[in-house]
Design a protein around this motif. Structure first.
Motif, PDB file in Angstrom:
ATOM      1  N   UNK A  19       0.783  -1.235   0.000  1.00  0.00           N
ATOM      2  CA  UNK A  19       0.000   0.000   0.000  1.00  0.00           C
ATOM      3  C   UNK A  19       0.815   1.286   0.000  1.00  0.00           C
ATOM      4  N   UNK A  20       2.135   1.176   0.105  1.00  0.00           N
ATOM      5  CA  UNK A  20       2.965   2.383   0.079  1.00  0.00           C
ATOM      6  C   UNK A  20       2.987   2.962  -1.325  1.00  0.00           C
ATOM      7  N   UNK A  21       3.032   4.295  -1.371  1.00  0.00           N
ATOM      8  CA  UNK A  21       3.017   4.986  -2.667  1.00  0.00           C
ATOM      9  C   UNK A  21       4.324   5.720  -2.886  1.00  0.00           C
ATOM     10  N   UNK A  22       4.746   5.747  -4.127  1.00  0.00           N
ATOM     11  CA  UNK A  22       5.918   6.534  -4.527  1.00  0.00           C
ATOM     12  C   UNK A  22       5.402   7.680  -5.380  1.00  0.00           C
ATOM     13  N   UNK A  23       5.610   8.906  -4.878  1.00  0.00           N
ATOM     14  CA  UNK A  23       5.107  10.097  -5.538  1.00  0.00           C
ATOM     15  C   UNK A  23       6.234  10.730  -6.344  1.00  0.00           C
ATOM     16  N   UNK A  28       4.188  15.673  -6.995  1.00  0.00           N
ATOM     17  CA  UNK A  28       4.263  16.451  -5.752  1.00  0.00           C
ATOM     18  C   UNK A  28       4.182  17.942  -6.066  1.00  0.00           C
ATOM     19  N   UNK A  29       4.942  18.383  -7.083  1.00  0.00           N
ATOM     20  CA  UNK A  29       4.965  19.797  -7.446  1.00  0.00           C
ATOM     21  C   UNK A  29       3.594  20.275  -7.894  1.00  0.00           C
ATOM     22  N   UNK A  30       2.897  19.445  -8.668  1.00  0.00           N
ATOM     23  CA  UNK A  30       1.552  19.831  -9.124  1.00  0.00           C
ATOM     24  C   UNK A  30       0.594  19.947  -7.940  1.00  0.00           C
ATOM     25  N   UNK A  31       0.679  19.013  -7.011  1.00  0.00           N
ATOM     26  CA  UNK A  31      -0.197  19.051  -5.831  1.00  0.00           C
ATOM     27  C   UNK A  31       0.089  20.306  -5.013  1.00  0.00           C
ATOM     28  N   UNK A  58       4.743  18.914   3.991  1.00  0.00           N
ATOM     29  CA  UNK A  58       6.196  18.691   3.864  1.00  0.00           C
ATOM     30  C   UNK A  58       6.653  18.940   2.429  1.00  0.00           C
ATOM     31  N   UNK A  59       5.806  18.630   1.437  1.00  0.00           N
ATOM     32  CA  UNK A  59       6.150  18.920   0.051  1.00  0.00           C
ATOM     33  C   UNK A  59       6.186  20.427  -0.188  1.00  0.00           C
ATOM     34  N   UNK A  60       5.290  21.150   0.477  1.00  0.00           N
ATOM     35  CA  UNK A  60       5.302  22.616   0.376  1.00  0.00           C
ATOM     36  C   UNK A  60       6.627  23.165   0.921  1.00  0.00           C
TER      37      UNK A  60
END
Length: 134
Positions: A19-23, A28-31, A58-60
């Motif tokens: 269930x882990x996701x790799x973004x 990430x930048x689009x989100x 955290x992406x921000x």
């Protein structure tokens, strides 16, 4: 209607068997860019992509630190006009004094004052000539 997994897979997000996701950074930048649109909230955008709001935050922070390059959303790209000169245009006389202070060369008791717009090559010639006479 597509499932969340299908939606995310279409964006390029990979999901492992546990269930882990790799973004990908582009996703990430689009989100993050979507959270910066007027009226958007981190929580609403996180719900849209089925990701925790703390991940988006955290992406921000990554974007703020220059680790993510954000796309421009909601605006069309615009180009500025480009003007090319063979040589830079001369500034108006009132600006010359402010932009180019006078050059003073002191050699012994001799003081040579040059206009601030004197080319560097000419100043170097004068300094070399002074060195030869000393």
């Amino acid at each position: 209607m597509e499932t969340t997994v299908e939606f995310l897979r279409r964006l390029g997000v990979s999901t492992s068997s546990d269930g882990r996701r790799r973004w990908p950074d582009a996703v990430k930048a689009r989100i993050v860019a979507e959270t910066l649109l007027p009226g958007a909230t981190v929580n609403a955008v996180a719900r849209k992509y089925d990701v925790r709001a703390n991940h988006v935050s955290s992406w921000r922070r990554m974007a703020k630190d220059g680790e993510l390059v954000l796309p421009v959303l909601g605006k069309e790209a615009a180009f500025a006009p480009l003007v090319v000169f063979d040589s830079p245009p001369a500034p108006p006389p009132s600006e010359v004094d402010a932009l180019s202070p006078a050059i003073e060369i002191v050699a012994g008791e001799m003081l040579i004052k040059l206009d601030g717009t004197t080319p560097a090559a000419r100043v170097a010639q004068i300094v070399r000539a002074l060195g030869e006479t000393a």
